[in-house]
Design a protein around this motif. Sequence first.
Motif, mmCIF file in Angstrom:
data_model
loop_
_atom_site.group_PDB
_atom_site.id
_atom_site.type_symbol
_atom_site.label_atom_id
_atom_site.label_comp_id
_atom_site.label_asym_id
_atom_site.label_seq_id
_atom_site.Cartn_x
_atom_site.Cartn_y
_atom_site.Cartn_z
ATOM 1 N N THR A 49 0.820 -1.222 0.000
ATOM 2 C CA THR A 49 0.000 0.000 0.000
ATOM 3 C C THR A 49 0.848 1.264 0.000
ATOM 4 O O THR A 49 0.345 2.348 0.262
ATOM 5 C CB THR A 49 -0.924 0.033 1.224
ATOM 6 N N THR A 50 2.115 1.157 -0.321
ATOM 7 C CA THR A 50 3.004 2.310 -0.176
ATOM 8 C C THR A 50 2.745 3.416 -1.187
ATOM 9 O O THR A 50 3.162 4.549 -0.977
ATOM 10 C CB THR A 50 4.486 1.888 -0.253
ATOM 11 N N HIS A 52 -0.282 4.478 -1.991
ATOM 12 C CA HIS A 52 -1.654 4.912 -1.721
ATOM 13 C C HIS A 52 -1.796 6.421 -1.934
ATOM 14 O O HIS A 52 -0.972 7.202 -1.468
ATOM 15 C CB HIS A 52 -1.998 4.552 -0.268
ATOM 16 N N LYS A 75 -5.680 -2.244 4.002
ATOM 17 C CA LYS A 75 -4.507 -2.209 4.895
ATOM 18 C C LYS A 75 -3.818 -0.846 4.904
ATOM 19 O O LYS A 75 -2.854 -0.648 5.629
ATOM 20 C CB LYS A 75 -3.506 -3.277 4.459
ATOM 21 N N ALA A 76 -4.274 0.085 4.085
ATOM 22 C CA ALA A 76 -3.601 1.386 3.936
ATOM 23 C C ALA A 76 -3.877 2.304 5.118
ATOM 24 O O ALA A 76 -4.978 2.306 5.673
ATOM 25 C CB ALA A 76 -4.036 2.060 2.635
ATOM 26 N N TRP A 77 -2.878 3.112 5.455
ATOM 27 C CA TRP A 77 -3.044 4.122 6.491
ATOM 28 C C TRP A 77 -3.878 5.269 5.930
ATOM 29 O O TRP A 77 -3.663 5.714 4.810
ATOM 30 C CB TRP A 77 -1.674 4.660 6.932
ATOM 31 N N GLY A 78 -4.860 5.749 6.703
ATOM 32 C CA GLY A 78 -5.629 6.917 6.294
ATOM 33 C C GLY A 78 -6.600 6.655 5.158
ATOM 34 O O GLY A 78 -6.885 7.549 4.363
ATOM 35 N N SER A 83 -9.812 6.596 -1.942
ATOM 36 C CA SER A 83 -8.440 6.083 -1.938
ATOM 37 C C SER A 83 -8.226 5.129 -3.097
ATOM 38 O O SER A 83 -9.116 4.374 -3.479
ATOM 39 C CB SER A 83 -8.154 5.343 -0.628
ATOM 40 N N PRO A 101 -0.996 10.645 1.150
ATOM 41 C CA PRO A 101 -1.128 10.710 2.611
ATOM 42 C C PRO A 101 0.212 10.978 3.286
ATOM 43 O O PRO A 101 1.279 10.656 2.755
ATOM 44 C CB PRO A 101 -1.662 9.326 2.982
ATOM 45 N N TYR A 103 1.513 9.596 5.835
ATOM 46 C CA TYR A 103 2.223 8.396 6.280
ATOM 47 C C TYR A 103 1.935 7.245 5.335
ATOM 48 O O TYR A 103 0.927 7.223 4.647
ATOM 49 C CB TYR A 103 1.782 7.986 7.690
ATOM 50 N N THR A 104 2.834 6.278 5.357
ATOM 51 C CA THR A 104 2.645 5.049 4.613
ATOM 52 C C THR A 104 3.068 3.894 5.503
ATOM 53 O O THR A 104 3.864 4.072 6.422
ATOM 54 C CB THR A 104 3.458 5.054 3.296
ATOM 55 N N ILE A 105 2.516 2.740 5.232
ATOM 56 C CA ILE A 105 2.897 1.549 5.986
ATOM 57 C C ILE A 105 3.928 0.807 5.147
ATOM 58 O O ILE A 105 3.590 0.172 4.156
ATOM 59 C CB ILE A 105 1.673 0.651 6.257
#
Length: 112
Positions: A49-50, A52, A75-78, A83, A101, A103-105
């Motif tokens: 999901t980087t 996103h 699974k993505a942040w935010g 999205s 976003p 942040y990224t996971i």
Amino acid sequence: MPRIVVLPHEALCPEGEVLDAVSGETVCDVMLANGIDIEHACEKSCACTTCHVIVREGFPSLDEADELEEDMLDKAWGLEPESRLSCQAVVGDEDLVVEVPRYTINMVSERH
């Protein structure tokens, strides 16, 4: 020729950017080709999901996300209703406004 407006992002493009795109390219490829180094840890294979992004304008012009992308987005942040994974979002004929976003996971990023 559609354009992608990338909203300001502290690390990737502090001023924001307006990018020319070609219909059929992915949002990720357009950003990378224009010097916006969005993360894409899985090399654009829809396995993380980087990359996103949130599509603030022009979302209806994109093809619908497939089941694999939807599963990854969970699974993505935010996560927001607009999205998409930029490696899967194919530019159509309309302009897009995207936000990366904050942040990224990415547990394996070498940049951190």
